[in-house]
Write an enzyme that holds these catalytic residues in place. Sequence first.
Site, PDB file in Angstrom:
ATOM      1  N   GLU A 160     -57.497  76.053  55.805  1.00  0.00           N
ATOM      2  CA  GLU A 160     -58.546  76.507  56.702  1.00  0.00           C
ATOM      3  C   GLU A 160     -58.566  75.514  57.865  1.00  0.00           C
ATOM      4  O   GLU A 160     -58.688  74.307  57.633  1.00  0.00           O
ATOM      5  CB  GLU A 160     -59.883  76.499  55.955  1.00  0.00           C
ATOM      6  CG  GLU A 160     -60.976  77.178  56.715  1.00  0.00           C
ATOM      7  CD  GLU A 160     -62.301  77.187  55.946  1.00  0.00           C
ATOM      8  OE1 GLU A 160     -62.294  76.938  54.729  1.00  0.00           O
ATOM      9  OE2 GLU A 160     -63.323  77.437  56.596  1.00  0.00           O
TER      10      GLU A 160
ATOM     11  N   ARG B   8     -56.844  70.243  41.302  1.00  0.00           N
ATOM     12  CA  ARG B   8     -56.998  69.491  42.533  1.00  0.00           C
ATOM     13  C   ARG B   8     -56.579  68.047  42.287  1.00  0.00           C
ATOM     14  O   ARG B   8     -56.833  67.506  41.213  1.00  0.00           O
ATOM     15  CB  ARG B   8     -58.502  69.515  42.833  1.00  0.00           C
ATOM     16  CG  ARG B   8     -58.906  69.333  44.219  1.00  0.00           C
ATOM     17  CD  ARG B   8     -60.365  69.765  44.338  1.00  0.00           C
ATOM     18  NE  ARG B   8     -60.416  71.058  44.983  1.00  0.00           N
ATOM     19  CZ  ARG B   8     -60.325  71.209  46.314  1.00  0.00           C
ATOM     20  NH1 ARG B   8     -60.237  70.171  47.111  1.00  0.00           N
ATOM     21  NH2 ARG B   8     -60.344  72.402  46.842  1.00  0.00           N
TER      22      ARG B   8
ATOM     23  N   LYS C 133     -63.200  67.717  53.082  1.00  0.00           N
ATOM     24  CA  LYS C 133     -63.189  67.697  54.543  1.00  0.00           C
ATOM     25  C   LYS C 133     -64.602  67.486  55.086  1.00  0.00           C
ATOM     26  O   LYS C 133     -64.777  66.866  56.120  1.00  0.00           O
ATOM     27  CB  LYS C 133     -62.600  68.997  55.080  1.00  0.00           C
ATOM     28  CG  LYS C 133     -61.088  68.975  55.122  1.00  0.00           C
ATOM     29  CD  LYS C 133     -60.535  70.233  55.739  1.00  0.00           C
ATOM     30  CE  LYS C 133     -60.294  71.265  54.686  1.00  0.00           C
ATOM     31  NZ  LYS C 133     -59.618  72.467  55.147  1.00  0.00           N
TER      32      LYS C 133
HETATM   33  P1  ATP Z   1     -61.571  70.553  51.097  1.00  0.00           P
HETATM   34  O1  ATP Z   1     -62.457  70.826  49.948  1.00  0.00           O
HETATM   35  O2  ATP Z   1     -61.047  69.166  51.156  1.00  0.00           O
HETATM   36  O3  ATP Z   1     -62.134  70.997  52.388  1.00  0.00           O
HETATM   37  P2  ATP Z   1     -60.148  72.966  50.884  1.00  0.00           P
HETATM   38  O4  ATP Z   1     -59.593  73.444  49.604  1.00  0.00           O
HETATM   39  O5  ATP Z   1     -61.378  73.619  51.350  1.00  0.00           O
HETATM   40  O6  ATP Z   1     -60.271  71.397  50.824  1.00  0.00           O
HETATM   41  P3  ATP Z   1     -58.205  74.261  52.457  1.00  0.00           P
HETATM   42  O7  ATP Z   1     -57.868  74.057  53.875  1.00  0.00           O
HETATM   43  O8  ATP Z   1     -58.829  75.540  52.040  1.00  0.00           O
HETATM   44  O9  ATP Z   1     -59.115  73.041  52.047  1.00  0.00           O
HETATM   45  O10 ATP Z   1     -56.945  73.953  51.553  1.00  0.00           O
HETATM   46  C1  ATP Z   1     -55.647  74.421  51.801  1.00  0.00           C
HETATM   47  C2  ATP Z   1     -54.858  74.317  50.542  1.00  0.00           C
HETATM   48  O11 ATP Z   1     -54.808  72.964  50.094  1.00  0.00           O
HETATM   49  C3  ATP Z   1     -55.470  75.130  49.432  1.00  0.00           C
HETATM   50  O12 ATP Z   1     -54.454  75.889  48.817  1.00  0.00           O
HETATM   51  C4  ATP Z   1     -56.033  74.111  48.500  1.00  0.00           C
HETATM   52  O13 ATP Z   1     -55.958  74.560  47.192  1.00  0.00           O
HETATM   53  C5  ATP Z   1     -55.147  72.893  48.732  1.00  0.00           C
HETATM   54  N1  ATP Z   1     -55.894  71.658  48.462  1.00  0.00           N
HETATM   55  C6  ATP Z   1     -57.006  71.226  49.088  1.00  0.00           C
HETATM   56  N2  ATP Z   1     -57.443  70.069  48.558  1.00  0.00           N
HETATM   57  C7  ATP Z   1     -56.584  69.756  47.558  1.00  0.00           C
HETATM   58  C8  ATP Z   1     -56.496  68.670  46.616  1.00  0.00           C
HETATM   59  N3  ATP Z   1     -57.393  67.688  46.586  1.00  0.00           N
HETATM   60  N4  ATP Z   1     -55.465  68.686  45.746  1.00  0.00           N
HETATM   61  C9  ATP Z   1     -54.561  69.667  45.769  1.00  0.00           C
HETATM   62  N5  ATP Z   1     -54.589  70.703  46.614  1.00  0.00           N
HETATM   63  C10 ATP Z   1     -55.582  70.764  47.508  1.00  0.00           C
HETATM   64 MG    MG Z   2     -60.957  75.998  51.254  1.00  0.00          MG
END
Ligand code: ATP
Ligand code: MG
Length: 555
Positions: free
Chosen positions: A34, A258, A268
Site C-alpha cells: 500500500e 509477519r 508504518k
Molecule cells: P504495516 O502494518 O507495517 O503498515 P502492511 O501490511 O500494512 O504493513 P502493506 O504495504 O500492506 O503493509 O504490505 C505489503 C506486503 O508486505 C504485504 O503482503 C504484507 O503482508 C507484507 N508485510 C508487511 N509487513 C510485513 C512484516 N513485518 N513481515 C513480513 N511481511 C510483511
Molecule cells: Mg496493509
Amino acid sequence: MSDERSLNFLEEIIEQDIAEGNNNGRVHTRFPPEPNGYLHIGHATSICLNFGLAKRYNGKCNLRFDDTNPVTEETEYVESIKNDIKWLGFQWDNEFYASDYFQKLYDFAVELIKKGLAYVDDLSAEEIAATKGSTVAPGSDSPFRNRSIEENLQLFEAMRDGKYRDGEKTLRAKIDMAHPNLLMRDPLMYRIKHEHHHRTGDKWCIYPMYDYAHGQSDSIEEITHSICTLEFIHHRPLYNWFIEQLGIFPSHQYEFARRNLTYTVMSKRKLLQLVNEQHVAGWDDPRMPTVSGMRRRGYPAEAIRQFSDTIGIAKRENIVDISMLEFCVREHLNKTTNRVMAVLDPVKLIITNYPEGQEDIFEAENNPEDPNGGTRPVPFSRELWIEREDFLENPPKKFFRLAPGNIVRLKSAYIVKCEGCNKDAHGNISEVLCTYLPESKSGNDTSGLSVKGTIHWVSVPHARTAEVRMYDRLFRVEDPSNEEGNFKDYINPDSINILPSVYIEPELAKAKPGDKVQFMRKGYFCADTESTAGKLIFNRTVTLKDAWAKEVRKS
Ligand code: ATP
Ligand code: MG
C-alpha cells in the site's frame, strides 16, 4: 532444486502444484504494498520471498500497488517503493495498480448484485458494527438486506454517480449474518469517500474495501500463489467466496507469519509518527528499520537478502533478534570493505627519534579477506593521532597497548616503544612519547621482536577530518510495542552520538556517498548521503562485534 536446505512450506505447496500440473505448472506471485509509507525490513523479507519464489520456479512476480484507499496514499511513496525494490536486487515483471481495476471491480460488483449476492445498505458504520454479533452470538440482518436486484442496481449506480454523502450508503456482500466467521457476515465491499485519488483523480467517489479488491486483483492478474501475512488467515474464506461466486481465475491465498525485529517497531503508522514528530530525521534516518534507512546506514542489499533467507518463513508470529541481521551485515562488509584508519578520540603521539620534516609513505593492504583488494598509500610522520584509550600511564596486567616500557606495532608501519607522556596544566595527558625501531618496518621487519598489540593511527600533518555519526539502536527495549504505555517512551536517548571532528587518513577523503569501509578496530562505516568533499560525514553501520550481546551476559 540445487541448494541444500530443506523446502519451506510454501515451496512444498508450489512443488506439489507443479507436480500436479495445477496452473499449467505456472508460478506467478505478487508483492502488493500500500503506497502509504516507506518499505521496512518486514516488507523487504516479503519482497525476498515473493520475488525469490518466482525466480526459483522460473515464474513471474508482479509489483502491485494496493492503492484502494485514496486518503493515505501518495506518489512519493510509490517512487520510494520502486527504488527500494530495485536496490534490493529485484525486478518486477509487471507494474500494476489496484486502482487500474476500479472499473472492472465495479463491473464485478454489479454482477454480484445481479446474482442476488450483494446489496446496498443504508445502515451507518456504527449500526453495521452493532449488528455484527459476536463470536458467540449471530448477527442480525439489516432491514435493507432484501432490497430487490433492480433497486440495488439503481442505488449502487447512484452511489457511484456521487448522489450520496460519505457514509450514507455502502455495498455489502450478501452471505450469512450467522456465519461462524465474522468476516463472512455480509462484509462491506464499497464505501463512499469523496476524496481525490493519486491516480484516478476525482473519477470515483466509491472505493472498494481491501477484502473485495485484493482477491479480484490477484485473479485479474492470474496470480497463482498470493502470499500474505497471518492476520489474513480468517479472510481466506471470503477471498475464495468472491472468486467462486464470480467464477474468475482461482488465485489462492497462503499465509506466513509477519517478521518482526527486536529493538524496533515495524508498523508504518508508528514509523510515520517517529518521522512526523521528529524523533528521527526522516524515513531514511539511518536508525529507521526502513529499507532506505538501512541503505543510508550502510547495510548491503546482499546482507538483507541473506538475512531473509536465513530466518526462513514461519507459520507462527515471532520476533527475530536484530543481531541476526547485524551478523549478516558484518559478514558481507567483512568480505567487501577496505580497512582504513580513523581516530575517533584522539591524543597525539610523538616519535621522538623520528626526524622532524621526514615522512614515509606506506602501502597498506586494503582488505586481507580479498586477494584482489589492492593497497593504498598511507603517509607517516613524526606526529600521529592515536586513540586516547590506547595509552595508559598505569596499565593493568595484560594491557598490550601503549604504556611506559611497552612495545606496540603501529599498523602497517613501525614498532614503537613507549617512553612516557606529557601532561597539560590540568594533569590530562596531552602527548604520548615513543621511540621507533627503523628496522621494524612492516613487510621488511628485521627486528626479531614479537609484539602483542597493534594500534591504528593517522599522521597529524596529513590527517583530514570528518563528522562521524555513531548510531545505536533506536529503542532501549526488545519489543517497544509490547511494553506498557506508549512505544515512544522507550526510545533510546543515546541512539545517535555525533563526533564532529574525527581524524581520518587522507585517502578516505575521496569517499563518495554510499562508500563503505571498516575503520580498523572501530566498526563498519558508510559515507552518508549528505557527505560532500567539503564536509565528509560517515555513519557507523555496525560495530565489529555485538556489544549488546556482551551487555546481556554481564548483567
Ligand atoms: P504495516 O502494518 O507495517 O503498515 P502492511 O501490511 O500494512 O504493513 P502493506 O504495504 O500492506 O503493509 O504490505 C505489503 C506486503 O508486505 C504485504 O503482503 C504484507 O503482508 C507484507 N508485510 C508487511 N509487513 C510485513 C512484516 N513485518 N513481515 C513480513 N511481511 C510483511
Ligand atoms: Mg496493509
